[in-house]
Design a protein around this motif. Structure first.
Motif, mmCIF file in Angstrom:
data_model
loop_
_atom_site.group_PDB
_atom_site.id
_atom_site.type_symbol
_atom_site.label_atom_id
_atom_site.label_comp_id
_atom_site.label_asym_id
_atom_site.label_seq_id
_atom_site.Cartn_x
_atom_site.Cartn_y
_atom_site.Cartn_z
ATOM 1 N N ILE A 11 -19.536 -44.705 -8.473
ATOM 2 C CA ILE A 11 -20.045 -45.739 -9.375
ATOM 3 C C ILE A 11 -20.980 -46.687 -8.635
ATOM 4 O O ILE A 11 -22.084 -46.988 -9.097
ATOM 5 N N VAL A 12 -20.558 -47.141 -7.477
ATOM 6 C CA VAL A 12 -21.387 -48.056 -6.676
ATOM 7 C C VAL A 12 -22.674 -47.366 -6.247
ATOM 8 O O VAL A 12 -23.761 -47.939 -6.353
ATOM 9 N N PHE A 13 -22.556 -46.127 -5.776
ATOM 10 C CA PHE A 13 -23.749 -45.394 -5.361
ATOM 11 C C PHE A 13 -24.678 -45.125 -6.542
ATOM 12 O O PHE A 13 -25.894 -45.136 -6.390
ATOM 13 N N GLY A 14 -24.117 -44.913 -7.712
ATOM 14 C CA GLY A 14 -24.936 -44.728 -8.901
ATOM 15 C C GLY A 14 -25.737 -45.979 -9.240
ATOM 16 O O GLY A 14 -26.916 -45.897 -9.590
ATOM 17 N N LEU A 15 -25.107 -47.129 -9.125
ATOM 18 C CA LEU A 15 -25.819 -48.390 -9.365
ATOM 19 C C LEU A 15 -26.917 -48.618 -8.334
ATOM 20 O O LEU A 15 -28.041 -49.012 -8.672
ATOM 21 N N LEU A 16 -26.593 -48.361 -7.080
ATOM 22 C CA LEU A 16 -27.605 -48.501 -6.026
ATOM 23 C C LEU A 16 -28.742 -47.510 -6.232
ATOM 24 O O LEU A 16 -29.916 -47.856 -6.030
ATOM 25 N N GLY A 17 -28.398 -46.304 -6.651
ATOM 26 C CA GLY A 17 -29.417 -45.302 -6.924
ATOM 27 C C GLY A 17 -30.353 -45.729 -8.042
ATOM 28 O O GLY A 17 -31.562 -45.500 -7.972
ATOM 29 N N MET A 19 -31.149 -48.798 -8.788
ATOM 30 C CA MET A 19 -32.039 -49.834 -8.242
ATOM 31 C C MET A 19 -33.126 -49.207 -7.359
ATOM 32 O O MET A 19 -34.291 -49.605 -7.417
ATOM 33 N N ILE A 20 -32.740 -48.215 -6.569
ATOM 34 C CA ILE A 20 -33.714 -47.531 -5.712
ATOM 35 C C ILE A 20 -34.743 -46.796 -6.563
ATOM 36 O O ILE A 20 -35.953 -46.879 -6.317
ATOM 37 N N ALA A 21 -34.270 -46.089 -7.584
ATOM 38 C CA ALA A 21 -35.173 -45.340 -8.461
ATOM 39 C C ALA A 21 -36.139 -46.271 -9.181
ATOM 40 O O ALA A 21 -37.328 -45.973 -9.305
ATOM 41 N N SER A 22 -35.646 -47.411 -9.630
ATOM 42 C CA SER A 22 -36.506 -48.376 -10.325
ATOM 43 C C SER A 22 -37.584 -48.921 -9.397
ATOM 44 O O SER A 22 -38.758 -49.018 -9.783
ATOM 45 N N ALA A 23 -37.200 -49.266 -8.184
ATOM 46 C CA ALA A 23 -38.172 -49.782 -7.219
ATOM 47 C C ALA A 23 -39.198 -48.714 -6.851
ATOM 48 O O ALA A 23 -40.408 -49.007 -6.766
ATOM 49 N N LEU A 24 -38.742 -47.490 -6.652
ATOM 50 C CA LEU A 24 -39.651 -46.395 -6.315
ATOM 51 C C LEU A 24 -40.611 -46.118 -7.465
ATOM 52 O O LEU A 24 -41.814 -45.931 -7.253
ATOM 53 N N LEU A 57 -42.098 -39.793 -15.958
ATOM 54 C CA LEU A 57 -42.088 -40.044 -14.514
ATOM 55 C C LEU A 57 -40.844 -40.822 -14.100
ATOM 56 O O LEU A 57 -40.178 -40.477 -13.120
ATOM 57 N N LYS A 58 -40.517 -41.839 -14.872
ATOM 58 C CA LYS A 58 -39.332 -42.647 -14.562
ATOM 59 C C LYS A 58 -38.059 -41.802 -14.617
ATOM 60 O O LYS A 58 -37.186 -41.912 -13.759
ATOM 61 N N GLY A 59 -37.948 -40.943 -15.621
ATOM 62 C CA GLY A 59 -36.780 -40.081 -15.749
ATOM 63 C C GLY A 59 -36.686 -39.062 -14.627
ATOM 64 O O GLY A 59 -35.592 -38.792 -14.108
ATOM 65 N N ALA A 60 -37.818 -38.507 -14.228
ATOM 66 C CA ALA A 60 -37.819 -37.533 -13.134
ATOM 67 C C ALA A 60 -37.384 -38.190 -11.827
ATOM 68 O O ALA A 60 -36.565 -37.633 -11.086
ATOM 69 N N ILE A 61 -37.902 -39.358 -11.552
ATOM 70 C CA ILE A 61 -37.529 -40.074 -10.326
ATOM 71 C C ILE A 61 -36.052 -40.425 -10.355
ATOM 72 O O ILE A 61 -35.331 -40.210 -9.373
ATOM 73 N N ALA A 62 -35.579 -40.930 -11.481
ATOM 74 C CA ALA A 62 -34.159 -41.300 -11.598
ATOM 75 C C ALA A 62 -33.261 -40.079 -11.422
ATOM 76 O O ALA A 62 -32.228 -40.155 -10.746
ATOM 77 N N ALA A 67 -29.338 -37.165 -8.155
ATOM 78 C CA ALA A 67 -28.859 -35.919 -7.558
ATOM 79 C C ALA A 67 -28.693 -36.064 -6.052
ATOM 80 O O ALA A 67 -27.692 -35.602 -5.483
ATOM 81 N N LEU A 68 -29.655 -36.692 -5.402
ATOM 82 C CA LEU A 68 -29.565 -36.892 -3.951
ATOM 83 C C LEU A 68 -28.339 -37.714 -3.567
ATOM 84 O O LEU A 68 -27.608 -37.361 -2.640
#
Length: 86
Positions: A11-17, A19-24, A57-62, A67-68
């Motif tokens: 759950i925590v990693f999903g939230l961080l992911g 935020m990372i995806a949004s910034a990217l 693009l946003k969905g692909a990045i997310a 997955a990573l």
């Protein structure tokens, strides 16, 4: 048992992911479209031809970031416990 222990971390990693995806996405959108804000689906002034590429693009990045993170987390749990958490 490993799955139960993994769940809070997932759950925590999903939230961080997220935020990372949004910034990217923001950085990539600025570089590609040369504008600061990506079109939003609820933006009345934007046409579908502007909205759909941004959303795709946003969905692909997310999806890739998710997955990573989940695969890396599951691999880490297997390394620590010897079992896959899924």
């Amino acid at each position: 048992m490993a799955k139960l222990l993994y769940k809070p971390f997932a759950i925590v990693f999903g939230l961080l992911g997220g935020m990372i995806a949004s910034a990217l996405f923001s950085k990539i959108w600025k570089a590609v479209a040369h504008e600061d804000d990506a079109p939003d689906a609820s933006d009345e002034e934007r046409a579908w031809k502007e909205i759909l590429p941004a959303v795709a693009l946003k969905g692909a990045i997310a999806g890739v970031i998710k997955a990573l993170i989940h695969r890396g987390g599951a691999s880490g749990v297997r390394g620590l416990t010897g079992t896959w958490p899924a």
